[in-house]
Design a protein around this motif. Structure first.
Motif, PDB file in Angstrom:
ATOM      1  N   PRO A   1     -28.192 -15.789  35.790  1.00 19.72           N
ATOM      2  CA  PRO A   1     -27.287 -17.194  35.416  1.00 19.72           C
ATOM      3  C   PRO A   1     -28.744 -18.177  35.169  1.00 19.72           C
ATOM      4  O   PRO A   1     -29.878 -17.886  35.845  1.00 19.72           O
ATOM      5  CB  PRO A   1     -26.878 -17.459  36.841  1.00 19.72           C
ATOM      6  N   PRO A   2     -28.622 -19.426  34.508  1.00 22.98           N
ATOM      7  CA  PRO A   2     -29.469 -20.058  34.412  1.00 22.98           C
ATOM      8  C   PRO A   2     -30.153 -20.559  35.697  1.00 22.98           C
ATOM      9  O   PRO A   2     -29.218 -20.783  36.788  1.00 22.98           O
ATOM     10  CB  PRO A   2     -29.058 -21.295  33.541  1.00 22.98           C
ATOM     11  N   ALA A   3     -31.438 -20.804  35.860  1.00 19.13           N
ATOM     12  CA  ALA A   3     -31.909 -21.479  37.145  1.00 19.13           C
ATOM     13  C   ALA A   3     -31.353 -22.922  37.207  1.00 19.13           C
ATOM     14  O   ALA A   3     -30.997 -23.393  36.256  1.00 19.13           O
ATOM     15  CB  ALA A   3     -33.671 -21.632  37.081  1.00 19.13           C
ATOM     16  N   PRO A   4     -31.482 -23.365  38.413  1.00 18.39           N
ATOM     17  CA  PRO A   4     -31.126 -24.634  38.584  1.00 18.39           C
ATOM     18  C   PRO A   4     -31.903 -25.925  37.509  1.00 18.39           C
ATOM     19  O   PRO A   4     -33.037 -25.648  37.276  1.00 18.39           O
ATOM     20  CB  PRO A   4     -31.431 -25.222  40.083  1.00 18.39           C
ATOM     21  N   PRO A   5     -31.317 -26.959  37.235  1.00 10.54           N
ATOM     22  CA  PRO A   5     -31.735 -28.005  36.507  1.00 10.54           C
ATOM     23  C   PRO A   5     -33.220 -28.401  36.738  1.00 10.54           C
ATOM     24  O   PRO A   5     -33.843 -28.782  35.757  1.00 10.54           O
ATOM     25  CB  PRO A   5     -30.777 -29.068  36.216  1.00 10.54           C
ATOM     26  N   GLU A   6     -33.382 -28.693  37.871  1.00 15.41           N
ATOM     27  CA  GLU A   6     -34.674 -28.917  38.370  1.00 15.41           C
ATOM     28  C   GLU A   6     -35.872 -28.130  38.130  1.00 15.41           C
ATOM     29  O   GLU A   6     -37.182 -28.459  38.120  1.00 15.41           O
ATOM     30  CB  GLU A   6     -34.848 -29.357  39.880  1.00 15.41           C
ATOM     31  N   VAL A   7     -35.897 -26.858  37.700  1.00 17.81           N
ATOM     32  CA  VAL A   7     -36.716 -26.173  37.369  1.00 17.81           C
ATOM     33  C   VAL A   7     -37.350 -26.540  36.027  1.00 17.81           C
ATOM     34  O   VAL A   7     -36.782 -26.940  34.871  1.00 17.81           O
ATOM     35  CB  VAL A   7     -36.463 -24.774  36.871  1.00 17.81           C
ATOM     36  N   ASP A   8     -38.768 -26.364  35.802  1.00 18.69           N
ATOM     37  CA  ASP A   8     -39.333 -27.092  34.540  1.00 18.69           C
ATOM     38  C   ASP A   8     -39.303 -25.924  33.669  1.00 18.69           C
ATOM     39  O   ASP A   8     -40.052 -25.118  33.327  1.00 18.69           O
ATOM     40  CB  ASP A   8     -40.719 -27.219  34.866  1.00 18.69           C
ATOM     41  N   ALA A   9     -38.218 -26.246  32.671  1.00 20.84           N
ATOM     42  CA  ALA A   9     -37.711 -25.528  31.713  1.00 20.84           C
ATOM     43  C   ALA A   9     -38.909 -25.161  30.584  1.00 20.84           C
ATOM     44  O   ALA A   9     -39.317 -24.187  30.043  1.00 20.84           O
ATOM     45  CB  ALA A   9     -36.569 -25.934  30.773  1.00 20.84           C
ATOM     46  N   ALA A  10     -39.757 -26.252  30.311  1.00 18.91           N
ATOM     47  CA  ALA A  10     -40.841 -26.218  29.460  1.00 18.91           C
ATOM     48  C   ALA A  10     -41.897 -25.387  29.763  1.00 18.91           C
ATOM     49  O   ALA A  10     -42.550 -24.560  28.969  1.00 18.91           O
ATOM     50  CB  ALA A  10     -41.225 -27.747  29.034  1.00 18.91           C
ATOM     51  N   ALA A  11     -42.207 -25.625  30.982  1.00 20.00           N
ATOM     52  CA  ALA A  11     -43.464 -24.767  31.557  1.00 20.00           C
ATOM     53  C   ALA A  11     -43.104 -23.200  31.806  1.00 20.00           C
ATOM     54  O   ALA A  11     -43.693 -22.294  31.393  1.00 20.00           O
ATOM     55  CB  ALA A  11     -43.753 -25.057  32.977  1.00 20.00           C
ATOM     56  N   ARG A  12     -41.573 -23.182  31.994  1.00 23.03           N
ATOM     57  CA  ARG A  12     -41.135 -21.659  31.858  1.00 23.03           C
ATOM     58  C   ARG A  12     -41.382 -20.791  30.390  1.00 23.03           C
ATOM     59  O   ARG A  12     -41.699 -19.836  30.148  1.00 23.03           O
ATOM     60  CB  ARG A  12     -39.800 -21.523  32.488  1.00 23.03           C
ATOM     61  N   ALA A  13     -40.774 -21.681  29.510  1.00 22.45           N
ATOM     62  CA  ALA A  13     -41.058 -21.332  28.039  1.00 22.45           C
ATOM     63  C   ALA A  13     -42.373 -20.969  27.633  1.00 22.45           C
ATOM     64  O   ALA A  13     -42.722 -19.883  26.940  1.00 22.45           O
ATOM     65  CB  ALA A  13     -40.292 -22.416  26.898  1.00 22.45           C
ATOM     66  N   ARG A  14     -43.310 -22.113  28.026  1.00 23.37           N
ATOM     67  CA  ARG A  14     -44.671 -21.892  27.593  1.00 23.37           C
ATOM     68  C   ARG A  14     -45.204 -20.585  28.144  1.00 23.37           C
ATOM     69  O   ARG A  14     -45.821 -19.863  27.519  1.00 23.37           O
ATOM     70  CB  ARG A  14     -45.511 -22.821  28.029  1.00 23.37           C
ATOM     71  N   ALA A  15     -45.000 -20.383  29.533  1.00 20.11           N
ATOM     72  CA  ALA A  15     -45.379 -19.128  30.127  1.00 20.11           C
ATOM     73  C   ALA A  15     -44.843 -17.864  29.533  1.00 20.11           C
ATOM     74  O   ALA A  15     -45.453 -16.852  29.571  1.00 20.11           O
ATOM     75  CB  ALA A  15     -45.119 -19.270  31.759  1.00 20.11           C
ATOM     76  N   ALA A  16     -43.630 -17.984  29.303  1.00 18.47           N
ATOM     77  CA  ALA A  16     -42.872 -16.816  28.835  1.00 18.47           C
ATOM     78  C   ALA A  16     -43.496 -16.274  27.598  1.00 18.47           C
ATOM     79  O   ALA A  16     -43.835 -14.940  27.201  1.00 18.47           O
ATOM     80  CB  ALA A  16     -41.228 -17.029  28.647  1.00 18.47           C
ATOM     81  N   MET A  17     -43.627 -17.486  26.604  1.00 17.07           N
ATOM     82  CA  MET A  17     -44.245 -16.980  25.227  1.00 17.07           C
ATOM     83  C   MET A  17     -45.650 -16.452  25.384  1.00 17.07           C
ATOM     84  O   MET A  17     -46.312 -15.633  24.681  1.00 17.07           O
ATOM     85  CB  MET A  17     -44.053 -18.268  24.426  1.00 17.07           C
ATOM     86  N   ALA A  18     -46.477 -17.049  26.235  1.00 23.38           N
ATOM     87  CA  ALA A  18     -47.830 -16.640  26.436  1.00 23.38           C
ATOM     88  C   ALA A  18     -47.615 -15.250  26.906  1.00 23.38           C
ATOM     89  O   ALA A  18     -48.716 -14.321  26.498  1.00 23.38           O
ATOM     90  CB  ALA A  18     -48.567 -17.357  27.463  1.00 23.38           C
ATOM     91  N   GLN A  19     -46.815 -14.877  27.698  1.00 19.99           N
ATOM     92  CA  GLN A  19     -46.648 -13.217  28.286  1.00 19.99           C
ATOM     93  C   GLN A  19     -46.512 -12.437  27.152  1.00 19.99           C
ATOM     94  O   GLN A  19     -46.981 -11.388  27.110  1.00 19.99           O
ATOM     95  CB  GLN A  19     -45.530 -13.212  29.232  1.00 19.99           C
ATOM     96  N   VAL A  20     -45.497 -12.929  26.016  1.00 21.22           N
ATOM     97  CA  VAL A  20     -45.216 -12.099  25.110  1.00 21.22           C
ATOM     98  C   VAL A  20     -46.431 -11.902  24.109  1.00 21.22           C
ATOM     99  O   VAL A  20     -46.878 -10.767  23.438  1.00 21.22           O
ATOM    100  CB  VAL A  20     -44.093 -12.553  24.122  1.00 21.22           C
TER     101      VAL A  20
END
Length: 167
Positions: free
Chosen positions: A124-143
């Motif tokens: 399930p999605p993480a709580p709204p307080e999780v920094d979505a932009a930071a997660r997206a950047r980190a995820a793309m950098a991993q790829v």
């Protein structure tokens, strides 16, 4: 009413349609050979679901679509690109029309790939307080690092930041 989480397909099409995203994706694709759909999958997991994307997620995504991507999407892309300059009789009005038709089929093949990626299990999605932009950047950098087999260059990091800024 709570915001609904977009599907991967809707997220990817919207993101890819934003200014600066296509050229940034092409920089990464050309530099590392990455599958842009897996990059968009990671951005979706990070931004829409606010989830971390790890090596196991990327491996599963690559395995899920590798044959389709390599045998269908890349083959269509090769034909489309080749029609831009030749072989004879290309380029002319007839081959330009054919190139547009191949591009439409290529996009349809990429959408099938996105639909396949969306079948991978996700929590399930993480709580709204999780920094979505930071997660997206980190995820793309991993790829990008996964496909490149190395750390990102400055140009690649800038491309990831440009895509993340468009989310």
């Amino acid at each position: 009413m709570a915001d609904e989480t977009p599907t991967l397909k809707d997220f990817a099409l919207a993101l890819y349609g934003r200014e600066g995203v296509p050229p940034a994706c092409l920089v990464l694709q050309d530099a590392t050979g990455l599958d842009v759909n897996i990059l968009l999958f990671a951005a979706w997991r990070g931004a829409a679901l606010r989830q971390e994307v790890g090596a196991a997620d990327i491996t599963a995504a690559r395995a899920r679509v590798a044959d389709w991507h390599n045998e269908v999407v890349k083959a269509l892309r090769t034909v489309r690109r080749r029609l831009k300059t030749g072989p004879s009789p290309a380029p002319d009005a007839r081959t330009t029309k054919l190139r547009a038709q191949v591009q439409a089929i290529e996009i349809a093949a990429e959408i099938i790939e996105l639909e396949e990626l969306s079948t991978l299990p996700a929590g399930p999605p993480a709580p709204p307080e999780v920094d979505a932009a930071a997660r997206a950047r980190a995820a793309m950098a991993q790829v990008v690092a996964s496909f490149a087999g190395r750390k990102l260059t400055e140009e690649e990091e800038a491309a990831v930041r440009a895509i993340a800024a468009a989310i």
